[in-house]
Design an enzyme around this catalytic site. Structure first.
Site, PDB file in Angstrom:
ATOM      1  CB  SER A  46      -0.937  -0.083   1.215  1.00  0.00           C
ATOM      2  OG  SER A  46      -1.975   0.843   1.119  1.00  0.00           O
ATOM      3  CG  ASP A 198      -5.949  -2.597  -4.605  1.00  0.00           C
ATOM      4  OD1 ASP A 198      -6.801  -1.700  -4.410  1.00  0.00           O
ATOM      5  OD2 ASP A 198      -4.892  -2.666  -3.977  1.00  0.00           O
ATOM      6  CG  HIS A 227      -5.550  -2.069  -0.594  1.00  0.00           C
ATOM      7  ND1 HIS A 227      -4.556  -1.711  -1.478  1.00  0.00           N
ATOM      8  CD2 HIS A 227      -5.153  -1.603   0.610  1.00  0.00           C
ATOM      9  CE1 HIS A 227      -3.603  -1.047  -0.827  1.00  0.00           C
ATOM     10  NE2 HIS A 227      -3.949  -0.971   0.446  1.00  0.00           N
TER      11      HIS A 227
END
Lengths: 252, 252
Positions: A46, A198, A227
């Site tokens: 991330s 995602d 995600h």
């Protein structure tokens, strides 16, 4: 913001870019190891992955390889818009008071967590009730957890992180005239690993970015966890793919 | 809620299902046309499409064909979760007061609109700046429009619609033991038309439902407009596909 020096606390905290963070980390490494250290691999999930990319962009001579997973190098517009949504949810709480809150904006923090949950996993994750693998017995229990998890956070800290994320744009790095120009300088060996499901760091955006890097391989992380596929320890199948890519980069 | 009879106003408005709506519409048609009318085609976008499906489920003898677009028959779990998020954004406003507001929860309505915008279109719609086709000059202008559009709405009305949407589940129709059982009764000729990029009424869910209907064709609406592909008049290319399907159903 929550533990900053006087004059920079809370709403007065300055805007921080990923480049600022990478510089701070470099200064720390210089102090710890002197000037001649090298990083074999910079990796992260991330925003940690965005930071890995910025490491290789800002200090190409210090970074041998990178593995950014579930991320992109810039914050693409839909990603920016999704973040505007969760920000608005937090800021709808009148206790927020433009960041000058005297008590935590509890309703806003809960709304932030609840609004975020739909973005964090994939549609299939909910369809297939994969939240059971996280120990939840219902969707409601998952949403409650997301609320409580955000209640523990300071609202200004949270929004500061989001502003850093939203500002990510390699094309503003010194001397780059475009994203293409900036990513062309990324010489480190890279495995770019977006999650197949995602919803905001999309495979399409990651593929486009990887195509602009001279030494990158796009390797899609196949997972229904959206995600959160990259969330450390959450999905063993996803982690195995990440570790395998780390191994490949370190073995070469 | 906003124009209900005394005793049912605002937060006191009862929960309404899609079946309730379809029954009310049927009673109107009975009054207007007597008992022997037939509907050649019931069609609609989004919740209008959910309602078209419910027409064919609740009154199979009255409906010859249906064209539900950008929707599914039930509210699948991820769709439910996304709606929980935008609801939470609205309800974070302390002016909301559990639905017993004395002035409109303006911050909450704005947050609802802003949080919704990321779900309404696709990632590609933002990547390719297709909002320009709607006359906006920036993403911010689009988000401002979404805020203002929701400011005009009554919060209880909005939440009432969401509750109807979230409760959609054909398996609770009289006598059905499962979704499969319910959809197997859908005898009307149907073209099921999800948008290829809809983030909450997904192609996967629509395909699964269509596979359970005896007389349905899945025809994907190819568009980068996400859920808004079906928004009347918004995307000429998408509308052409919808009209073509209507023509096919009416010509047969």
């Amino acid at each position: 913001p929550s533990n900053a020096a006087a004059g920079q606390q809370g709403a007065d905290f300055p805007r921080i870019t990923l480049t600022d963070n990478v510089w701070a980390q470099r200064m720390l490494l210089d102090q710890l190891f002197g000037p001649s250290w090298q990083l074999r691999l910079v990796t992260g999930w991330s925003m940690g992955g965005m930071q890995a990319l910025h490491w290789a962009l800002v200090f190409p001579e210090k970074v041998q390889s990178i593995l950014p997973f579930c991320c992109t190098a810039r914050c693409w517009p839909h990603n920016f818009v999704f973040l505007e949504g969760v920000k608005a949810a937090l800021q709808a709480d009148s206790a927020w008071r433009g960041g000058r809150y005297t008590q935590a904006p509890e309703r806003g923090l809960r709304a932030f967590g609840r609004a975020y949950a739909g973005w964090a996993y994939s549609q299939a994750f909910f369809r297939n009730e994969q939240w059971r693998e996280l120990g939840f017995t219902s969707v409601d229990a998952l949403l409650d957890y997301w609320e409580l998890d955000h209640l523990e956070q300071d609202a200004n800290d949270l929004l500061c992180v989001l502003a850093t994320w939203q500002s990510a744009d390699p094309s503003v790095l010194a001397g780059a005239s475009s994203l293409k120009d900036a990513l062309a300088r990324l010489s480190a060996r890279a495995i770019i690993m977006p999650s197949s499901t995602d919803l905001y760091f999309t495979v399409e955006d990651a593929r486009h970015e990887a195509s602009l890097m001279p030494n990158a391989e796009l390797r899609v992380l196949e997972s229904d966890w959206g995600h959160c596929a990259g969330g450390p320890g959450r999905s063993p199948e996803a982690m195995a793919q990440v570790f395998s890519a780390m191994h490949d980069l370190l073995a070469s």
